[in-house]
Design an enzyme around this catalytic site. Structure first.
Site, mmCIF file in Angstrom:
data_model
loop_
_atom_site.group_PDB
_atom_site.id
_atom_site.type_symbol
_atom_site.label_atom_id
_atom_site.label_comp_id
_atom_site.label_asym_id
_atom_site.label_seq_id
_atom_site.Cartn_x
_atom_site.Cartn_y
_atom_site.Cartn_z
ATOM 1 N N CYS A 12 -9.298 57.934 -3.431
ATOM 2 C CA CYS A 12 -9.406 58.878 -2.247
ATOM 3 C C CYS A 12 -9.463 60.235 -2.952
ATOM 4 C CB CYS A 12 -8.587 58.789 -0.961
ATOM 5 S SG CYS A 12 -9.259 59.939 0.077
ATOM 6 N N ASP A 53 -15.564 62.762 7.555
ATOM 7 C CA ASP A 53 -14.853 63.338 6.626
ATOM 8 C C ASP A 53 -15.561 64.881 6.669
ATOM 9 O OD1 ASP A 53 -13.668 64.464 4.264
ATOM 10 O OD2 ASP A 53 -14.189 62.725 2.878
ATOM 11 N N GLY A 95 -14.417 63.036 -2.039
ATOM 12 C CA GLY A 95 -14.562 62.906 -3.344
ATOM 13 C C GLY A 95 -15.219 61.441 -4.105
ATOM 14 N N THR A 96 -14.588 60.443 -3.368
ATOM 15 C CA THR A 96 -15.180 59.380 -3.873
ATOM 16 C C THR A 96 -16.850 59.161 -3.611
ATOM 17 O OG1 THR A 96 -14.318 57.989 -2.155
ATOM 18 C CG2 THR A 96 -13.024 57.863 -4.304
HETATM 19 O O1 PYC Z 1 -12.466 62.083 -0.502
HETATM 20 O O2 PYC Z 1 -12.838 60.207 -1.254
HETATM 21 C C1 PYC Z 1 -12.578 60.890 -0.465
HETATM 22 C C2 PYC Z 1 -12.414 60.335 0.884
HETATM 23 C C3 PYC Z 1 -12.507 58.915 1.293
HETATM 24 C C4 PYC Z 1 -12.443 58.952 2.694
HETATM 25 C C5 PYC Z 1 -12.188 60.306 3.197
HETATM 26 N N1 PYC Z 1 -12.279 61.117 1.897
#
Ligand code: PYC
Length: 331
Positions: free
Chosen positions: A89, A248, A253-254
């Site tokens: 994450c 989100d 990020g992912t």
């Molecule tokens: O930032 O990778 C991320 C992420 C995944 C689910 C919520 N944020």
């Protein structure tokens, strides 16, 4: 019996990040990926109690800090979320790194750099500490790649949607504006949640991507809705659906890693390019295609994501076995 968890609460570019620094169960296994399995099988009540109402909420997300099992890492992150334990994450990695450094919870071997073991593999972070504050963290994410393109799914009551699947630490269905979907402003966030639930279910019924190096990482868990940027500094905007009811608040990020892998495969981005991604609430990640490689025969990119996170408070959370909502609930 009352279980006590020491937590640092905060948010990364608007999305919640609860970092558990004390009270977490001991886990067994030879890697963080093994720890994830042990946690899911034997200790998942901890996640449920800390993420769901009444101690958390639909969008809650976090990290439990563990010593790394790898000798080349400084710390281990086990991600906990309303949806389960993610392999990786991005917003939580930026958050946990910021809080761990600001609060002196880790001693990086190289100042300004943190090597992190995650269930998806090693992720590196770079930060600068000024007067006790970490302004920004750049994470160097796992290999990200386009898994499939131009897939079509029929969504009940909605019609056909064309999408791509890409991996950036989780598998994403990536949906761009098209005949049956006019873009992010065509519906309210709660309508987008309802639509996302149907779309992800329909996609999960027809396909299940599996990571080529770890078959425990599989399935489309997230839906990324893409659109044009509003902010003139950004290249694109997105809203990522995760869990059962969450969008989100950060640019994800992912998800940004998966999106860059898709755009790279399409030829829209090349190695060295920057990509500024805007979230549904207008926050920005400064991303980059750092390098290119291969996982077996699959062409992949190594992306980096730059973002900020802020602590909102320290939280001692109790889970009391006598509480009927010890393991939380969801409406
Ligand atoms: O930032 O990778 C991320 C992420 C995944 C689910 C919520 N944020």
């Amino acid at each position: 019996m009352r279980h006590t968890f020491s937590c640092i609460d905060g948010h990364t570019c608007g999305n919640p990040c609860r970092v558990v620094t004390g009270g977490a169960p001991e886990l067994t296994g030879e890697s963080l990926a093994d720890f994830r399995q042990d946690f899911l099988q034997n200790h998942d009540w901890v996640r449920q109690g800390l993420m769901f109402e009444p101690r958390g909420h639909d969008v809650m997300s976090g990290v439990i800090l563990y010593p790394p099992t790898r000798s080349d890492c400084d710390i281990g992150y086990l991600f906990i979320e309303t949806s389960g334990c993610l392999p990786m994450c991005g917003h939580d990695t930026i958050g946990a790194t910021t809080y761990a450094i600001e609060e002196g919870l880790v001693s990086p071997r190289v100042p300004g750099k943190l090597a992190i073991e995650t269930p998806a593999g090693r992720v590196d972070a770079e930060y600068s500490l000024t007067e006790g504050h970490v302004e920004e963290v750049r994470i160097f994410n796992v290999a990200s790649y386009l898994h499939a393109s131009d897939l079509v799914v029929e969504v009940e009551g909605f019609g056909k949607l064309t999408f791509d699947i890409a991996y950036g630490g989780n598998f994403y269905a990536i949906i761009e504006p098209q005949e049956n979907w006019a873009g992010l402003d065509a519906q309210s966030p709660s309508e987008l949640v309802g639509l996302s639930q149907k779309v992800r279910k329909a996609i999960q019924e027809v396909t299940e991507p599996v990571h080529p190096e770890d078959s425990r990482i599989k399935g489309v868990s997230h839906v990324m809705w893409c659109d044009k940027a509003i902010n003139e500094k950004a290249d694109a905007r997105n809203a990522v659906f995760y869990g059962d009811k969450a969008i989100d608040r950060s640019p994800c990020g992912t998800g940004s890693s998966a999106r860059m892998a898709q755009l790279f495969a399409r030829g829209t981005l090349k190695c060295g390019d920057q990509f500024v991604h805007e979230s549904i609430i207008g926050t920005l990640y400064n991303c980059k295609v750092e390098s290119v490689g291969k996982i077996g025969e699959i062409l992949c990119i190594y992306p980096s994501i730059g973002g900020w996170s802020r602590i909102t408070g320290h939280n001692t959370i109790y889970i009391d076995d006598r509480d009927p909502f010890a393991h939380g609930f969801q409406l």
